[in-house]
Design an enzyme around this catalytic site. Structure first.
Site, PDB file in Angstrom:
ATOM      1  N   LYS A  14       0.880  -1.177   0.000  1.00  0.00           N
ATOM      2  CA  LYS A  14       0.000   0.000   0.000  1.00  0.00           C
ATOM      3  C   LYS A  14       0.908   1.213   0.000  1.00  0.00           C
ATOM      4  O   LYS A  14       1.926   1.204   0.696  1.00  0.00           O
ATOM      5  CB  LYS A  14      -0.835   0.046   1.284  1.00  0.00           C
ATOM      6  N   ARG A  89       6.221   1.739   6.975  1.00  0.00           N
ATOM      7  CA  ARG A  89       5.606   1.111   8.135  1.00  0.00           C
ATOM      8  C   ARG A  89       6.391  -0.165   8.407  1.00  0.00           C
ATOM      9  O   ARG A  89       6.569  -0.998   7.507  1.00  0.00           O
ATOM     10  CB  ARG A  89       4.163   0.757   7.838  1.00  0.00           C
ATOM     11  N   GLY A 208     -10.860  -3.247  13.458  1.00  0.00           N
ATOM     12  CA  GLY A 208     -10.899  -3.568  12.032  1.00  0.00           C
ATOM     13  C   GLY A 208     -10.851  -5.068  11.906  1.00  0.00           C
ATOM     14  O   GLY A 208     -11.253  -5.785  12.830  1.00  0.00           O
ATOM     15  N   ASN A 209     -10.327  -5.541  10.798  1.00  0.00           N
ATOM     16  CA  ASN A 209     -10.158  -6.979  10.643  1.00  0.00           C
ATOM     17  C   ASN A 209      -9.213  -7.492  11.735  1.00  0.00           C
ATOM     18  O   ASN A 209      -9.461  -8.496  12.383  1.00  0.00           O
ATOM     19  CB  ASN A 209      -9.618  -7.242   9.242  1.00  0.00           C
ATOM     20  N   GLY A 210      -8.116  -6.755  11.949  1.00  0.00           N
ATOM     21  CA  GLY A 210      -7.305  -6.937  13.162  1.00  0.00           C
ATOM     22  C   GLY A 210      -7.824  -5.916  14.163  1.00  0.00           C
ATOM     23  O   GLY A 210      -8.215  -4.823  13.767  1.00  0.00           O
ATOM     24  N   ASP A 281     -15.925 -10.677   7.538  1.00  0.00           N
ATOM     25  CA  ASP A 281     -16.330  -9.285   7.333  1.00  0.00           C
ATOM     26  C   ASP A 281     -17.590  -8.988   8.139  1.00  0.00           C
ATOM     27  O   ASP A 281     -18.618  -9.658   7.966  1.00  0.00           O
ATOM     28  CB  ASP A 281     -16.564  -9.031   5.840  1.00  0.00           C
ATOM     29  N   PHE A 282     -17.493  -7.978   9.001  1.00  0.00           N
ATOM     30  CA  PHE A 282     -18.612  -7.679   9.898  1.00  0.00           C
ATOM     31  C   PHE A 282     -19.895  -7.321   9.135  1.00  0.00           C
ATOM     32  O   PHE A 282     -20.986  -7.567   9.628  1.00  0.00           O
ATOM     33  CB  PHE A 282     -18.237  -6.547  10.860  1.00  0.00           C
ATOM     34  N   ARG A 283     -19.738  -6.761   7.929  1.00  0.00           N
ATOM     35  CA  ARG A 283     -20.941  -6.414   7.170  1.00  0.00           C
ATOM     36  C   ARG A 283     -21.720  -7.670   6.807  1.00  0.00           C
ATOM     37  O   ARG A 283     -22.947  -7.712   6.911  1.00  0.00           O
ATOM     38  CB  ARG A 283     -20.574  -5.645   5.893  1.00  0.00           C
ATOM     39  N   ASN A 333     -17.231   2.712  11.075  1.00  0.00           N
ATOM     40  CA  ASN A 333     -18.449   2.526  10.272  1.00  0.00           C
ATOM     41  C   ASN A 333     -19.561   1.716  10.930  1.00  0.00           C
ATOM     42  O   ASN A 333     -20.702   1.788  10.506  1.00  0.00           O
ATOM     43  CB  ASN A 333     -18.087   1.826   8.955  1.00  0.00           C
ATOM     44  N   GLU A 382      -2.860   6.197   9.467  1.00  0.00           N
ATOM     45  CA  GLU A 382      -1.495   5.794   9.797  1.00  0.00           C
ATOM     46  C   GLU A 382      -0.480   6.361   8.803  1.00  0.00           C
ATOM     47  O   GLU A 382       0.638   6.707   9.178  1.00  0.00           O
ATOM     48  CB  GLU A 382      -1.417   4.258   9.829  1.00  0.00           C
TER      49      GLU A 382
HETATM   50  P1  AMP Z   1      -9.966  -2.518   8.447  1.00  0.00           P
HETATM   51  O1  AMP Z   1      -9.174  -3.754   8.803  1.00  0.00           O
HETATM   52  O2  AMP Z   1      -9.736  -1.382   9.363  1.00  0.00           O
HETATM   53  O3  AMP Z   1      -9.900  -2.156   6.997  1.00  0.00           O
HETATM   54  O4  AMP Z   1     -11.507  -2.930   8.720  1.00  0.00           O
HETATM   55  C1  AMP Z   1     -12.123  -3.873   7.915  1.00  0.00           C
HETATM   56  C2  AMP Z   1     -13.427  -4.314   8.541  1.00  0.00           C
HETATM   57  O5  AMP Z   1     -14.270  -3.194   8.841  1.00  0.00           O
HETATM   58  C3  AMP Z   1     -14.234  -5.129   7.552  1.00  0.00           C
HETATM   59  O6  AMP Z   1     -13.896  -6.472   7.636  1.00  0.00           O
HETATM   60  C4  AMP Z   1     -15.640  -4.894   8.015  1.00  0.00           C
HETATM   61  O7  AMP Z   1     -15.958  -5.971   8.872  1.00  0.00           O
HETATM   62  C5  AMP Z   1     -15.626  -3.618   8.809  1.00  0.00           C
HETATM   63  N1  AMP Z   1     -16.499  -2.621   8.174  1.00  0.00           N
HETATM   64  C6  AMP Z   1     -16.172  -1.787   7.160  1.00  0.00           C
HETATM   65  N2  AMP Z   1     -17.260  -1.031   6.824  1.00  0.00           N
HETATM   66  C7  AMP Z   1     -18.261  -1.404   7.643  1.00  0.00           C
HETATM   67  C8  AMP Z   1     -19.639  -1.014   7.803  1.00  0.00           C
HETATM   68  N3  AMP Z   1     -20.188  -0.082   7.031  1.00  0.00           N
HETATM   69  N4  AMP Z   1     -20.365  -1.636   8.756  1.00  0.00           N
HETATM   70  C9  AMP Z   1     -19.829  -2.580   9.525  1.00  0.00           C
HETATM   71  N5  AMP Z   1     -18.553  -2.993   9.422  1.00  0.00           N
HETATM   72  C10 AMP Z   1     -17.775  -2.431   8.501  1.00  0.00           C
END
Ligand code: AMP
Length: 396
Positions: A14, A89, A208-210, A281-283, A333, A382
């Protein structure tokens, strides 16, 4: 100063090209599937370019990034001299680094020494540094460590209750991760609260995912949920977080698999994915829960419960809390998750305002007027911290 910020993963890269004076992101991109086939997405001047060029290794990927930056049509620089510095990083700095460092032979050796603590990440981070030395001759480089912010943790927080020789001989201790994010959101959060960070007790939740949580007293990390590796702590997308260590040998015996295989299960097949069987994925899990999927509901319940438990523990560690900050994908989110977590915390003086909480991905104080503890959403950045640190160190 124009800083190229690189985040080299084992098969991804990235990057952002940032003007540190205006803090404008001049170009941003992502190389994925490095060493497999290759995908490159580059955005600058309002345009997005996607290519499937073969990215055989990190050197080819970084060359592709430089080519894009120099490209006569979509590029943003005319010569490599316009890249004033590169900020990297670096995941693990062990006990060597309490802050960011200008890259020297000594710094590279220390990053190398930490490879056994982060075998997936540090080799890629080091490779990124070496490739830039080769491709952007003479460029100054800075390493920004995920672990550095947590080096202020006291022994009572970072030592495991195992024989002390394991720490002395093998450096087995808790290090913590996501330090750059916890530092950034705590600093921004303090501005929103309107007090110097030195006067505040904050709990930052990088979800997040982590995922990890950090207790920050007067701007210093005093405890955090991740440990020797990013496996400890909260239930995550695919990681188990805390468990009884005896579970490992129990599963080895029952399933006839090795310790490494159990570790892989705990890293890649556990967390909300393992519990729900739906997704990491939480969504997707929220959608499944809405359709009545019981395991999806349990996965979300466990996640919220664990976050709330850690917040309670850290309120004790800090002897009080002024603000709780939510960041990263779900923290920024996940409206329903924020409210579900806050529901556990009334006893601390947390009172979330449902209407103020109805927002995604922007700075927001969503506490009710007069609430004793502020609840804030602060999108993490970050890359900006890496660019700022790079400039700060090189200006000295
Ligand atoms: P990150 O590792 O910070 O990129 O976070 C990724 C995770 O954020 C994804 O796996 C989702 O589970 C969660 N996420 C992103 N957008 C949303 C949303 N609108 N509602 C709920 N969870 C979300």
């Amino acid at each position: 100063m124009n800083v190229l910020v690189l985040n080299c993963g084992s098969s991804s890269l990235k990057y952002q090209f940032i003007n540190t004076k205006t803090e404008e992101v001049i170009a941003i991109g992502l190389c994925e599937r490095i060493g497999i086939d290759g995908k490159h997405k580059y955005e600058a001047k309002g345009e997005t370019i996607k290519s499937d060029a073969k990215l055989t290794d990190h050197k080819v990927a970084i060359s592709a990034v430089i080519d894009m930056l120099l490209n006569s049509e979509t590029g943003v620089i005319k010569s490599l001299k316009e890249i004033d510095a590169v900020g990297h990083r670096v995941v693990h700095g062990g006990e060597f680094f309490t802050k960011s460092a200008i890259v020297t032979e000594e710094v590279k050796n220390a990053i190398r020494e930490c490879i056994d603590l982060a075998p997936l990440h540090n080799p890629a981070n080091l490779l990124g540094i070496e490739v830039c030395e080769e491709l952007i001759k003479g460029v100054k480089q800075v390493a920004v460590f995920d672990t550095a912010f947590h080096q202020t943790m006291p022994e009572k927080a970072f030592l495991y209750s195992i024989p002390y020789e394991m720490y002395e001989k093998h450096r087995v201790r808790r290090y913590g991760f996501h330090g750059t994010s916890h530092l950034f959101v705590s600093t921004e959060g303090a501005k929103m609260i309107g007090k110097p960070v030195e006067e505040l007790k904050l709990i930052t939740c990088h979800l997040g995912n982590g995922a990890s949580i950090c207790a920050i007293d007067g701007g210093k990390s005093v405890d955090t949920s991740m440990g020797l590796t990013p496996l400890e702590g909260l239930t995550m997308g695919t990681r188990s977080g805390d468990l009884d260590p005896a579970v490992i040998s129990f599963i080895m015996d029952k399933e006839g698999i090795t310790a490494k295989e159990v570790e892989s299960m705990l890293n890649k097949k556990s967390g909300v994915l393992g519990i729900s069987g739906v997704s990491s994925d939480f969504r997707d899990i929220e959608d499944a829960e809405a359709k009545g999927n019981k395991r999806a509901k349990i996965a979300l319940d466990i996640f919220h419960y664990k976050v709330a438990k850690y917040i309670g523990a850290y309120a004790s560690a800090l002897n009080g809390v002024d603000g709780i900050i939510f960041t990263a994908g779900l923290g920024e989110n996940g409206k329903a998750s924020r409210l579900a977590i806050c529901d556990y915390l009334g006893y601390l003086g947390v009172e979330a305002d449902k209407e103020k909480n109805d927002v995604r991905g922007e700075n927001r104080d969503f506490s009710k007027n007069g609430a004793k503890v502020k609840t804030l959403i602060v999108p993490t950045n970050e890359e900006l911290v890496i660019a700022r640190d790079t400039k700060k160190l090189l200006d000295k």
